[in-house]
Design a protein around this motif. Structure first.
Motif, PDB file in Angstrom:
ATOM      1  N   THR A   1      22.073 -20.960  27.149  1.00  0.00           N
ATOM      2  CA  THR A   1      23.430 -20.715  26.648  1.00  0.00           C
ATOM      3  C   THR A   1      24.496 -20.807  27.727  1.00  0.00           C
ATOM      4  O   THR A   1      25.638 -20.396  27.516  1.00  0.00           O
ATOM      5  N   ALA A   2      24.137 -21.326  28.899  1.00  0.00           N
ATOM      6  CA  ALA A   2      25.065 -21.352  30.032  1.00  0.00           C
ATOM      7  C   ALA A   2      26.318 -22.150  29.719  1.00  0.00           C
ATOM      8  O   ALA A   2      26.278 -23.145  28.989  1.00  0.00           O
ATOM      9  N   ASN A   3      27.412 -21.725  30.302  1.00  0.00           N
ATOM     10  CA  ASN A   3      28.654 -22.494  30.202  1.00  0.00           C
ATOM     11  C   ASN A   3      28.557 -23.766  31.029  1.00  0.00           C
ATOM     12  O   ASN A   3      29.146 -24.796  30.671  1.00  0.00           O
ATOM     13  N   ALA A   4      27.813 -23.686  32.141  1.00  0.00           N
ATOM     14  CA  ALA A   4      27.660 -24.864  32.991  1.00  0.00           C
ATOM     15  C   ALA A   4      26.536 -24.652  33.989  1.00  0.00           C
ATOM     16  O   ALA A   4      26.214 -23.518  34.359  1.00  0.00           O
ATOM     17  N   ALA A   5      25.936 -25.760  34.403  1.00  0.00           N
ATOM     18  CA  ALA A   5      25.027 -25.779  35.547  1.00  0.00           C
ATOM     19  C   ALA A   5      25.400 -27.005  36.366  1.00  0.00           C
ATOM     20  O   ALA A   5      25.677 -28.073  35.810  1.00  0.00           O
ATOM     21  N   TYR A   6      25.409 -26.839  37.681  1.00  0.00           N
ATOM     22  CA  TYR A   6      25.806 -27.933  38.576  1.00  0.00           C
ATOM     23  C   TYR A   6      24.756 -28.117  39.661  1.00  0.00           C
ATOM     24  O   TYR A   6      24.225 -27.141  40.196  1.00  0.00           O
ATOM     25  N   TRP A   7      24.482 -29.373  39.998  1.00  0.00           N
ATOM     26  CA  TRP A   7      23.548 -29.680  41.072  1.00  0.00           C
ATOM     27  C   TRP A   7      24.080 -30.873  41.857  1.00  0.00           C
ATOM     28  O   TRP A   7      25.009 -31.554  41.428  1.00  0.00           O
ATOM     29  N   PHE A   8      23.464 -31.127  43.010  1.00  0.00           N
ATOM     30  CA  PHE A   8      23.989 -32.121  43.945  1.00  0.00           C
ATOM     31  C   PHE A   8      23.268 -33.453  43.766  1.00  0.00           C
ATOM     32  O   PHE A   8      22.048 -33.518  43.773  1.00  0.00           O
TER      33      PHE A   8
ATOM     34  N   LYS B   1      33.115 -33.403  30.400  1.00  0.00           N
ATOM     35  CA  LYS B   1      33.655 -33.871  31.673  1.00  0.00           C
ATOM     36  C   LYS B   1      33.685 -32.714  32.667  1.00  0.00           C
ATOM     37  O   LYS B   1      33.693 -31.541  32.277  1.00  0.00           O
ATOM     38  N   LEU B   2      33.692 -33.045  33.952  1.00  0.00           N
ATOM     39  CA  LEU B   2      33.728 -32.020  34.978  1.00  0.00           C
ATOM     40  C   LEU B   2      35.100 -31.347  34.985  1.00  0.00           C
ATOM     41  O   LEU B   2      36.126 -32.012  34.840  1.00  0.00           O
ATOM     42  N   PRO B   3      35.128 -30.033  35.174  1.00  0.00           N
ATOM     43  CA  PRO B   3      36.423 -29.359  35.292  1.00  0.00           C
ATOM     44  C   PRO B   3      37.133 -29.780  36.576  1.00  0.00           C
ATOM     45  O   PRO B   3      36.519 -30.278  37.517  1.00  0.00           O
ATOM     46  N   LYS B   4      38.424 -29.550  36.608  1.00  0.00           N
ATOM     47  CA  LYS B   4      39.245 -29.998  37.733  1.00  0.00           C
ATOM     48  C   LYS B   4      38.756 -29.422  39.061  1.00  0.00           C
ATOM     49  O   LYS B   4      38.767 -30.109  40.094  1.00  0.00           O
ATOM     50  N   TRP B   5      38.318 -28.165  39.054  1.00  0.00           N
ATOM     51  CA  TRP B   5      37.914 -27.554  40.325  1.00  0.00           C
ATOM     52  C   TRP B   5      36.702 -28.262  40.925  1.00  0.00           C
ATOM     53  O   TRP B   5      36.580 -28.342  42.165  1.00  0.00           O
ATOM     54  N   VAL B   6      35.801 -28.778  40.080  1.00  0.00           N
ATOM     55  CA  VAL B   6      34.645 -29.526  40.588  1.00  0.00           C
ATOM     56  C   VAL B   6      35.098 -30.883  41.128  1.00  0.00           C
ATOM     57  O   VAL B   6      34.643 -31.334  42.194  1.00  0.00           O
ATOM     58  N   LEU B   7      35.980 -31.549  40.397  1.00  0.00           N
ATOM     59  CA  LEU B   7      36.510 -32.831  40.871  1.00  0.00           C
ATOM     60  C   LEU B   7      37.217 -32.648  42.209  1.00  0.00           C
ATOM     61  O   LEU B   7      37.061 -33.480  43.127  1.00  0.00           O
ATOM     62  N   ASP B   8      37.985 -31.589  42.327  1.00  0.00           N
ATOM     63  CA  ASP B   8      38.679 -31.313  43.589  1.00  0.00           C
ATOM     64  C   ASP B   8      37.685 -31.068  44.721  1.00  0.00           C
ATOM     65  O   ASP B   8      37.887 -31.540  45.850  1.00  0.00           O
ATOM     66  N   PHE B   9      36.627 -30.336  44.412  1.00  0.00           N
ATOM     67  CA  PHE B   9      35.614 -30.056  45.436  1.00  0.00           C
ATOM     68  C   PHE B   9      34.949 -31.355  45.872  1.00  0.00           C
ATOM     69  O   PHE B   9      34.757 -31.592  47.076  1.00  0.00           O
ATOM     70  N   ASN B  10      34.585 -32.200  44.902  1.00  0.00           N
ATOM     71  CA  ASN B  10      33.912 -33.460  45.223  1.00  0.00           C
ATOM     72  C   ASN B  10      34.779 -34.392  46.066  1.00  0.00           C
ATOM     73  O   ASN B  10      34.268 -35.202  46.848  1.00  0.00           O
ATOM     74  N   SER B  11      36.068 -34.281  45.912  1.00  0.00           N
ATOM     75  CA  SER B  11      36.980 -35.163  46.660  1.00  0.00           C
ATOM     76  C   SER B  11      37.505 -34.514  47.940  1.00  0.00           C
ATOM     77  O   SER B  11      38.348 -35.092  48.626  1.00  0.00           O
TER      78      SER B  11
ATOM     79  N   ALA C   1      33.280 -22.042  42.538  1.00  0.00           N
ATOM     80  CA  ALA C   1      32.980 -21.743  41.132  1.00  0.00           C
ATOM     81  C   ALA C   1      33.564 -20.398  40.718  1.00  0.00           C
ATOM     82  O   ALA C   1      34.101 -20.247  39.611  1.00  0.00           O
ATOM     83  N   ILE C   2      33.461 -19.414  41.594  1.00  0.00           N
ATOM     84  CA  ILE C   2      34.002 -18.085  41.277  1.00  0.00           C
ATOM     85  C   ILE C   2      35.507 -18.164  41.055  1.00  0.00           C
ATOM     86  O   ILE C   2      36.043 -17.568  40.108  1.00  0.00           O
ATOM     87  N   ILE C   3      36.178 -18.927  41.906  1.00  0.00           N
ATOM     88  CA  ILE C   3      37.629 -19.077  41.756  1.00  0.00           C
ATOM     89  C   ILE C   3      37.955 -19.976  40.560  1.00  0.00           C
ATOM     90  O   ILE C   3      38.772 -19.629  39.705  1.00  0.00           O
ATOM     91  N   GLY C   4      37.291 -21.145  40.494  1.00  0.00           N
ATOM     92  CA  GLY C   4      37.601 -22.116  39.457  1.00  0.00           C
ATOM     93  C   GLY C   4      37.296 -21.646  38.052  1.00  0.00           C
ATOM     94  O   GLY C   4      38.013 -21.982  37.099  1.00  0.00           O
ATOM     95  N   GLU C   5      36.231 -20.846  37.905  1.00  0.00           N
ATOM     96  CA  GLU C   5      35.840 -20.340  36.587  1.00  0.00           C
ATOM     97  C   GLU C   5      36.398 -18.946  36.312  1.00  0.00           C
ATOM     98  O   GLU C   5      36.115 -18.364  35.268  1.00  0.00           O
ATOM     99  N   ASN C   6      37.133 -18.405  37.314  1.00  0.00           N
ATOM    100  CA  ASN C   6      37.743 -17.077  37.140  1.00  0.00           C
ATOM    101  C   ASN C   6      36.685 -16.011  36.857  1.00  0.00           C
ATOM    102  O   ASN C   6      36.883 -15.111  36.028  1.00  0.00           O
ATOM    103  N   LEU C   7      35.562 -16.111  37.546  1.00  0.00           N
ATOM    104  CA  LEU C   7      34.449 -15.192  37.300  1.00  0.00           C
ATOM    105  C   LEU C   7      34.790 -13.787  37.776  1.00  0.00           C
ATOM    106  O   LEU C   7      35.430 -13.589  38.804  1.00  0.00           O
TER     107      LEU C   7
END
Length: 550
Positions: A176-183, A200-210, A287-293
């Motif tokens: 039931t996860a909202n997301a899982a990310y791997w490299f 699609k990837l959220p903006k915070w992930v795109l920003d991290f990748n770039s 992720a903590i910042i981007g997902e507002n955890l």
């Protein structure tokens, strides 16, 4: 007069006692957690905590141990001790006989081929055009503690899974996860996901990748954190028991990562150096910042797997200076993460558990060099030996369909053509294969189905045996006996060197202390469930470690 004075004193005493009791009661009340962080360190032996103790700082492992609850005698209670199985067992609170993840890869006797634990062609990669995201947790048959938290909050809290390995991100995060990310390494060098979770990837992930973080890490050579001459807990840097990176002559420091990356699958090399753990910490913070955890009324769950420890262990082995340096650097990563959590979530608003998915055996060739019994098995020679058994007793060499993970899968169709049963053939193989040098025990699936083992290594084997998916004959090698190269090391057995791992609870709702009593890895999920006051995972067979909880 005296009577009234006494009455006043007694009354004041009652009031003061009542106030004090209320204050004590108030102090003992555990407020609701805003965030749970589950940390799994891939291939971490328990003795890495004690072996490198004098070199750890006070803010990482020691902060968790000194201010949390540490189990010093915690073990996996099943075979095989592999990554996917370990992560699944930690979060489901049960063993492979129930949750169905019996390996990283295993032979599927229905599809007649080897399968990977999280492959799922029903989904697409999110993040690039490659195949690295065609994944899901559908082979995991039970719920996880992360699932149960989502269910308990009517799907309102968030669960995010993070790990360099896909299986280490997907399986802990649950169904039931909202997301899982791997490299995704190779030529990609970016974090990805699956359409199982999102479009699609959220903006915070795109920003991290770039952001250029990956290249920044790979532009630096891997040098030891401290003077290598102080690394006295490890064997000599230049030895014959370690593998090299492609392009190196010897497995010694410093490792020239900028020049080695092109020969070692480019971005994938970061998985095999401590910088992979640093990248994981960076992404967890993002992720903590981007997902507002941890910032709302619901409890969120972040699962983090540090996987570079496993790659380093496989390549260089338990006793290497590389593994020592990797753990000294991981200690710094944990300190950084804890400080970040204090600042972003609040010191009394989160709880953590830290454990491992398995441990590891010392390099058998090294053990042999110091006169400790150890050995290597050849899978090709072993298959030939088993075929010789079936040829001798049944005049057939096509009864074995697959041998993998120390399990023999028989070909039912070919056996029935000879008017035989799988049960009979399995019994004959089991009785004779025990004579093969390096095999300690052999047992048939039928025996495991009809006999209850309550202790010892056969109990572990039985806990890992899944009637629907496992093989027809299961094997246990001698201690420190592996199917692997003679350099570097591996894991997978039910012996203590593979099963003994740390379990540390820390944070809100956790008592300070330690225990030397035997505990099992499957106890983590029901303990965290009890801390959160939610139902345990639906296949859970573990016990609540009540002494760790306030």
């Amino acid at each position: 007069m005296k009577y009234y004075i006494k009455l006043i004193i007694v009354s004041l005493s009652i009031v003061l006692f009542s106030c004090t009791s209320k204050e004590k009661s108030k102090d003992n009340i555990t407020q609701k957690n805003k965030l749970i962080v589950g940390i799994v360190v891939d291939q971490m032996r328990y003795d890495y905590l004690t072996r490198f103790d004098t070199k750890y700082g006070n803010g990482g492992f020691k902060r968790l141990i000194n201010n949390g609850f540490s189990l010093e005698n915690a073990h996996f209670n099943y075979i095989p001790t592999y990554t996917a199985v370990g992560h699944t067992s930690v979060y489901t609170g049960t063993t492979p006989n129930n949750h169905g993840i019996i390996g990283n890869n295993w032979y599927d006797k229905f599809e007649k081929k080897s399968i990977y634990c999280v492959d799922d062609n029903n989904y697409k990669t999110v993040g690039n055009e490659g195949d690295g995201g065609k994944k899901s947790p559908y082979r995991m048959l039970t719920t996880t503690v992360t699932d149960q938290l989502r269910l308990a909050q009517n799907m309102k809290g968030k669960t995010i899974g993070i790990g360099i390995k896909d299986r280490s991100a997907i399986l802990p995060a649950g169904h039931t996860a909202n997301a899982a990310y791997w490299f995704d390494g190779g030529s990609k060098g970016e974090w990805i996901s699956s359409s199982f979770y999102m479009d699609k990837l959220p903006k915070w992930v795109l920003d991290f990748n770039s952001s250029g973080k990956v290249d920044a890490y790979l532009n630096e050579p891997w040098k030891t954190l401290y003077d290598i001459n102080t690394y006295t807990e490890s064997i000599a840097d230049d030895n014959e028991f370690e593998n090299t990176f492609k392009g190196e002559d010897r497995p010694v420091f410093p490792h020239d990562i900028p020049n080695l990356r092109s020969k070692n699958n480019n971005y994938s090399i970061i998985k095999a150096i401590p910088a992979g753990n640093s990248l994981t910490t960076d992404f967890a913070k993002a992720a903590i910042i981007g997902e507002n955890l941890g910032q709302n009324e619901y409890t969120d769950f972040l699962t983090v797997s540090y996987s570079s420890t496993d790659y380093v262990g496989h390549q260089f082995g338990v006793d290497s200076k590389e593994i020592e340096d990797t753990y000294l650097r991981l200690d710094k990563e944990l300190e950084s993460l804890l400080i970040f959590l204090d600042e972003k979530i609040g010191k009394n608003n989160y709880s953590i558990f830290l454990t491992a998915d398995h441990a590891a055996v010392q390099v058998p060739s090294y053990l042999k060099s110091v006169k400790i019994p150890a050995n290597y098995l050849s899978s090709v020679k072993f298959l030939k030996y088993v075929n010789e058994i079936t040829k001798k007793y049944f005049k057939a060499e096509d009864f074995v369909e697959n041998i993998s993970n120390f399990q023999i899968f028989l070909n039912k169709e070919n056996i029935e053509k000879k008017n035989l049963t799988v049960k009979k053939v399995a019994e004959v193989i089991s009785e004779n294969v025990i004579n093969y040098n390096g095999i300690y025990k052999s047992i048939t699936a039928t025996t495991l189905q009809n006999t209850q083992f309550n202790n010892g290594i056969l109990r572990s084997l039985q806990n890992g045996y899944n009637q629907k998916y496992s093989g027809d004959v299961l094997l246990i090698p001698n201690p420190s006996t592996i199917i692997y190269s003679k350099k570097g090391s591996t894991h997978g057995s039910g012996y203590s060197y593979d099963t003994h791992v740390p379990i540390i609870f820390y944070g809100n709702g956790i008592l300070k202390g330690k225990s030397k009593e035997y505990h099992e890895i499957i106890d983590i999920a029901p303990t965290i469930s009890n801390l959160l006051k939610i139902e345990s995972p639906n296949g859970s067979t573990g016990k609540i470690i009540h002494k760790a909880l306030k």
